[in-house]
Design an enzyme around this catalytic site. Structure first.
Site, PDB file in Angstrom:
ATOM      1  N   PHE A 237      38.745  -3.825 -36.024  1.00 54.09           N
ATOM      2  CA  PHE A 237      39.533  -2.666 -36.670  1.00 54.09           C
ATOM      3  C   PHE A 237      41.064  -2.985 -36.975  1.00 54.09           C
ATOM      4  O   PHE A 237      41.841  -2.268 -36.615  1.00 54.09           O
ATOM      5  CB  PHE A 237      39.326  -1.373 -35.894  1.00 54.09           C
ATOM      6  CG  PHE A 237      38.157  -0.736 -36.573  1.00 54.09           C
ATOM      7  CD1 PHE A 237      37.993  -0.060 -37.707  1.00 54.09           C
ATOM      8  CD2 PHE A 237      36.971  -0.664 -35.987  1.00 54.09           C
ATOM      9  CE1 PHE A 237      36.973   0.418 -38.401  1.00 54.09           C
ATOM     10  CE2 PHE A 237      35.780  -0.024 -36.507  1.00 54.09           C
ATOM     11  CZ  PHE A 237      35.807   0.374 -37.530  1.00 54.09           C
ATOM     12  N   ILE A 462      32.305  -6.407 -38.441  1.00 55.65           N
ATOM     13  CA  ILE A 462      33.041  -6.298 -37.135  1.00 55.65           C
ATOM     14  C   ILE A 462      32.335  -5.032 -36.328  1.00 55.65           C
ATOM     15  O   ILE A 462      32.821  -4.615 -35.312  1.00 55.65           O
ATOM     16  CB  ILE A 462      34.507  -5.896 -37.334  1.00 55.65           C
ATOM     17  CG1 ILE A 462      34.624  -4.562 -38.198  1.00 55.65           C
ATOM     18  CG2 ILE A 462      35.128  -6.952 -37.988  1.00 55.65           C
ATOM     19  CD1 ILE A 462      35.999  -4.116 -38.306  1.00 55.65           C
ATOM     20  N   ARG A 625      29.334   7.211 -52.731  1.00 57.92           N
ATOM     21  CA  ARG A 625      27.998   6.911 -52.371  1.00 57.92           C
ATOM     22  C   ARG A 625      27.890   6.207 -51.113  1.00 57.92           C
ATOM     23  O   ARG A 625      28.438   5.104 -50.756  1.00 57.92           O
ATOM     24  CB  ARG A 625      27.129   5.899 -53.672  1.00 57.92           C
ATOM     25  CG  ARG A 625      25.967   5.882 -53.361  1.00 57.92           C
ATOM     26  CD  ARG A 625      25.283   5.094 -54.540  1.00 57.92           C
ATOM     27  NE  ARG A 625      24.020   4.391 -54.046  1.00 57.92           N
ATOM     28  CZ  ARG A 625      23.780   3.006 -54.142  1.00 57.92           C
ATOM     29  NH1 ARG A 625      24.622   2.266 -54.871  1.00 57.92           N
ATOM     30  NH2 ARG A 625      22.613   2.465 -53.654  1.00 57.92           N
ATOM     31  N   ILE A 626      26.867   6.882 -50.415  1.00 55.81           N
ATOM     32  CA  ILE A 626      26.738   6.352 -48.991  1.00 55.81           C
ATOM     33  C   ILE A 626      25.726   5.481 -48.869  1.00 55.81           C
ATOM     34  O   ILE A 626      24.399   5.906 -49.361  1.00 55.81           O
ATOM     35  CB  ILE A 626      26.587   7.473 -48.100  1.00 55.81           C
ATOM     36  CG1 ILE A 626      27.804   8.417 -48.013  1.00 55.81           C
ATOM     37  CG2 ILE A 626      26.391   6.927 -46.662  1.00 55.81           C
ATOM     38  CD1 ILE A 626      29.239   7.811 -47.377  1.00 55.81           C
ATOM     39  N   THR A 631      24.572   3.964 -40.268  1.00 54.73           N
ATOM     40  CA  THR A 631      25.698   3.190 -39.925  1.00 54.73           C
ATOM     41  C   THR A 631      26.863   3.874 -40.420  1.00 54.73           C
ATOM     42  O   THR A 631      28.092   3.845 -39.865  1.00 54.73           O
ATOM     43  CB  THR A 631      25.766   1.841 -40.657  1.00 54.73           C
ATOM     44  OG1 THR A 631      25.398   1.934 -41.678  1.00 54.73           O
ATOM     45  CG2 THR A 631      24.711   1.127 -39.808  1.00 54.73           C
ATOM     46  N   GLY A 699      34.466   3.976 -49.117  1.00 62.46           N
ATOM     47  CA  GLY A 699      34.406   3.230 -47.527  1.00 62.46           C
ATOM     48  C   GLY A 699      34.749   4.319 -46.657  1.00 62.46           C
ATOM     49  O   GLY A 699      35.344   5.416 -46.768  1.00 62.46           O
ATOM     50  N   GLY A 701      35.668   3.273 -42.863  1.00 57.64           N
ATOM     51  CA  GLY A 701      35.835   2.847 -41.804  1.00 57.64           C
ATOM     52  C   GLY A 701      37.261   3.576 -41.445  1.00 57.64           C
ATOM     53  O   GLY A 701      37.427   3.969 -40.184  1.00 57.64           O
ATOM     54  N   GLU A 702      38.014   3.940 -42.212  1.00 56.07           N
ATOM     55  CA  GLU A 702      39.413   4.406 -41.804  1.00 56.07           C
ATOM     56  C   GLU A 702      39.421   6.158 -41.839  1.00 56.07           C
ATOM     57  O   GLU A 702      39.907   6.588 -40.778  1.00 56.07           O
ATOM     58  CB  GLU A 702      40.543   3.762 -42.564  1.00 56.07           C
ATOM     59  CG  GLU A 702      40.273   2.532 -43.213  1.00 56.07           C
ATOM     60  CD  GLU A 702      40.741   1.347 -42.099  1.00 56.07           C
ATOM     61  OE1 GLU A 702      41.491   1.857 -41.151  1.00 56.07           O
ATOM     62  OE2 GLU A 702      40.125   0.426 -42.473  1.00 56.07           O
TER      63      GLU A 702
END
Length: 737
Positions: A237, A462, A625-626, A631, A699, A701-702
């Site tokens: 990250f 990651i 869209r997921i 995850t 996305g 992640g953030e």
């Protein structure tokens, strides 16, 4: 779709090997010796006692290292900011406390570690400065030379004048301390030297190709002499965006000694390179009595090193989230004698959005207005700064669905109104925003005669689920069961992929995977039409679909040809296609592209001890869209946990008398643990963005982190009536009147 990680079994059974776990014949071990002063010169290095130890092979310093290049340009990796990158063991200069000054190499790790303690370094110290607050008067405009950085836009309207004469206004400073990365996997590099001198490097990195780029340039090696692999990465990250110093040190030793070498950093040494920068922000908001925002002024000062201008997008978010006609934003840096800061999950936004969202909460109380109602009142239908429409924006639905799930309508407006036993209960909320980025990437796809599909790109995983997401995309495109699809990543020899960062990997590499599969579809369709007696002989490509391992007519699913039958008829053992995905910049630049979230939080505060428990969080996210809900949900939960850490626990303290970070271990650097985490509920609001990516994804992640710390802060105020304007919000601050 919800799919278990395809790499999960390897990880839980120990079959997955990380950077420090790859075997090599005649392996040597390196242990780093770090500087104990923050600035100065090395006068002498006494290594005799270390070299006299059994098993010690060499002590490498700036005096006896192999040849490395001189110019800054060779040390700039693909994410380097403007300035002069740090060059390990280059000369006698010490730029920060903890800088590597020697590498002890031995036949065993234990011998290298013991010998490292015997290396004596004599320094000539020089004056230094490590305090942002003491040096804030020396702030300067930063260089713009960093990938992904956008400076604050020009002022809009007349924010200062409007703020001065506003009916309702607030002004406050917000301080955020230093945070350090603490992924589970320590930074490590295993350099395996082949008989021909070829270096195969297993590195903890977010890009095998970035590490190869760096090694090749620093040591003047052709890229065909270096292969970097990172098939498994135990968390990163941002910490793995740039090559860390163990990589060049391990390569130095391998080149000098013509042996394979492994260098693993200790947990303490993980605190001797980049970190989330210390930041001070000043926010002024003005509004009309009905809650309409009339002015936003957001200024930030952050630290950087004397070597580089590390920059983040801290204040720009305040010009993007809410409709307002008068906006002024500012961002400056202060040079300190620390290592260059580096990206850490949601860099810039983690601090910048926190300050904005706490300020919005303060404004809501000044207006005697519900915090959610204030945000809905100022909802931006177009980007306030640039006047662009959004590619997609379901933030309003995030507010509504999150509030409904949380039960926000039951919230009493006055602070301190809810209590259970000795604990005060508070409810707070905040908005999250992050860029929806797409870069360029290549991918290859090989369909084998037995129907097995192998798709490849030099992507990284990651722990976010890249293996699984890419396999899902490929399987869906080719109509194959997931168990017949394998995605290859983590090797610098594979087709080009960007560094995994900024929540762009699925939108980027996933679009490349989709693209190469579509090329393979067309090749297979042409072959299918040639099969003897093919029911698709007169069909058009638009008339068919790939499903159930077949090419079949969309209107008549019972009519088609199996992929294995097509391969057998063609006589080919494998069919391969390659594809390069380039973002449609001309189309994308016409839109503001972002992910959004609404975070609702419940805290329980012991007013006597100042302890805070985050007992309930609802995070409603709109991120396109997921691809894999399992995850993706894991990513949001992880972001919430990290946000709780940012809010209540994480800070690295510098003793400015020594110029050194002191709590460099997991006993004293507090992170969220199981006892700190309670109910976390994730909602994915339906969204499909074909501007950001051809697969509709953005996305996650953030965005899971952004806004969490602000929601916690706002909940603490609702519980106690005490406003804490610095993070982490430790008990001493919560108790303070």
């Amino acid at each position: 779709m919800e799919v278990a990680r395809v790499d999960g079994r390897d990880k839980v059974t120990g079959q997955a090997r990380y950077a420090a776990e790859h075997p090599a014949r005649d392996l040597l071990y390196g242990v780093v010796v770090n500087a104990t002063i923050p600035r100065g010169r090395i006068e002498a290095i006494h290594a005799g006692a270390a070299l006299a130890m059994d098993g010690v092979v060499e002590v490498i310093t700036h005096l006896n290292r192999p040849r490395i290049r001189s110019f800054d340009i060779f040390y700039k990796d693909m994410t380097a900011p403007g300035g002069s990158p740090f060059r390990p063991l280059y000369d006698d200069r010490v730029a920060y406390s903890g800088q590597p000054v020697a590498l002890v190499v031995a036949e065993s790790f234990e011998a290298a570690r013991e010998a490292a303690r015997l290396v004596e370094v004599v320094y000539a110290p020089e004056p230094y400065a490590t305090s942002l607050l003491e040096q804030r008067a020396n702030a300067h405009k930063p260089s713009r030379l960093k990938a992904g950085y956008a400076p604050p836009p020009e002022p809009k309207g007349h924010a200062d004048q409007v703020w001065e004469r506003a009916a309702v206004r607030i002004e406050a400073e917000y301080y955020s301390g230093v945070e350090h990365h603490n992924p589970l996997e320590l930074f490590a590099s295993t350099v395996i030297r082949g008989a021909d001198g070829h270096l195969t490097i297993y590195d903890k990195t977010q890009s095998s190709q970035n590490s190869r780029w760096y090694v090749s340039h620093v040591f003047g090696l052709s890229k065909d002499k270096v292969t970097v692999r990172n098939p498994y990465v135990g968390g990163a990250f941002g910490s793995g965006l740039r090559p860390q110093y163990q990589l060049p040190l391990a390569v130095m030793a391998a080149l000098k000694l013509e042996r394979s070498v492994r260098v693993v950093l200790t947990r303490q040494q993980m605190f001797t390179f980049g970190h989330r920068p210390e930041t001070l922000q000043r926010l002024r908001l003005a509004a009309d009595p009905d809650g309409t925002l009339s002015a936003i002024i957001h200024e930030a000062i952050a630290e950087t090193s004397r070597m580089e201008d590390y920059v983040e997008v801290v204040v720009n978010w305040s010009g993007e989230l809410y409709a307002c006609e008068h906006i002024r934003l500012g961002y400056n840096l202060v040079d300190l004698d620390h290592a260059s800061p580096m990206d850490m999950r949601a860099p810039g936004a983690a601090h910048g959005v926190h300050a904005l969202e706490v300020a919005m909460d303060e404004l809501s109380y000044a207006l005697k207005m519900d915090p959610l109602a204030l945000r809905l009142k100022n909802y931006a239908e177009i980007d306030p700064t640039h006047g662009l429409p959004y590619s997609t924006k379901q933030l309003r639905e995030c507010y509504l669905q999150g509030a409904r799930r949380f039960g926000w309508d039951q919230r009493p407006p006055e602070p301190g109104a809810m209590r259970e036993g000795r604990e005060l209960i508070g409810w707070g909320m905040a908005t999250g925003i992050w860029d929806a980025m797409q870069m360029f990437a290549r991918a290859s796809a090989v369909l084998h005669a037995d129907g097995q599909l192998v798709v490849s790109s030099a992507a990284s995983d990651i722990g976010t689920g890249t293996y699984t997401a890419m396999a899902i995309i490929a399987a869906a495109a080719m109509g194959l069961p997931l168990e017949q699809v394998r995605f290859q990543l983590g090797d610098s020899t594979l087709p080009v992929a960007p560094i995994e960062g900024g929540s762009s990997h699925v939108a980027t590499v996933g679009s490349a995977v989709q693209g190469v599969c579509e090329k393979l579809q067309k090749t297979l369709f042409k072959l299918a039409r040639k099969v003897d007696g093919s029911p698709l002989a007169k069909a058009r490509f638009a008339d068919v679909e790939f499903a159930d391992s077949r090419i079949r007519l969309s209107a008549r699913p019972d009519v088609g040809v199996a992929l294995t039958e097509v391969m057998a008829a063609s006589g080919e053992q494998r069919l391969e296609e390659k594809y390069m995905m380039l973002p449609n910049m001309l189309k994308q630049m016409k839109y503001q592209r972002a992910t959004h979230s609404a975070v609702f939080c419940e805290v329980r505060v012991d007013p006597e001890f100042g302890t805070v428990r985050v007992t309930r969080v609802v995070s409603a996210v709109a991120a396109g869209r997921i691809i894999n809900a399992r995850t993706a949900r894991s990513q949001i939960i992880g972001g919430v946990v990290w946000g709780i850490g940012q809010a209540l626990h994480e800070e690295t303290f510098c003793d400015h008398r020594l110029g050194r970070f002191m709590n460099h271990n997991l006993a004293e650097y507090h992170v969220s643990v199981n006892a700190d985490i309670h109910d976390i509920d994730v909602i994915f609001v339906e969204e499909d963005d074909r501007i950001v990516s051809r697969i509709g994804a953005k996305g996650v992640g953030e965005i899971g982190l952004v806004g969490v710390s602000a929601a916690v802060c706002n909940a603490i105020y609702h519980a106690t009536g005490r406003r804490v304007r610095s993070t982490p919000m430790t008990p001493d601050k919560v108790m303070r009147p």
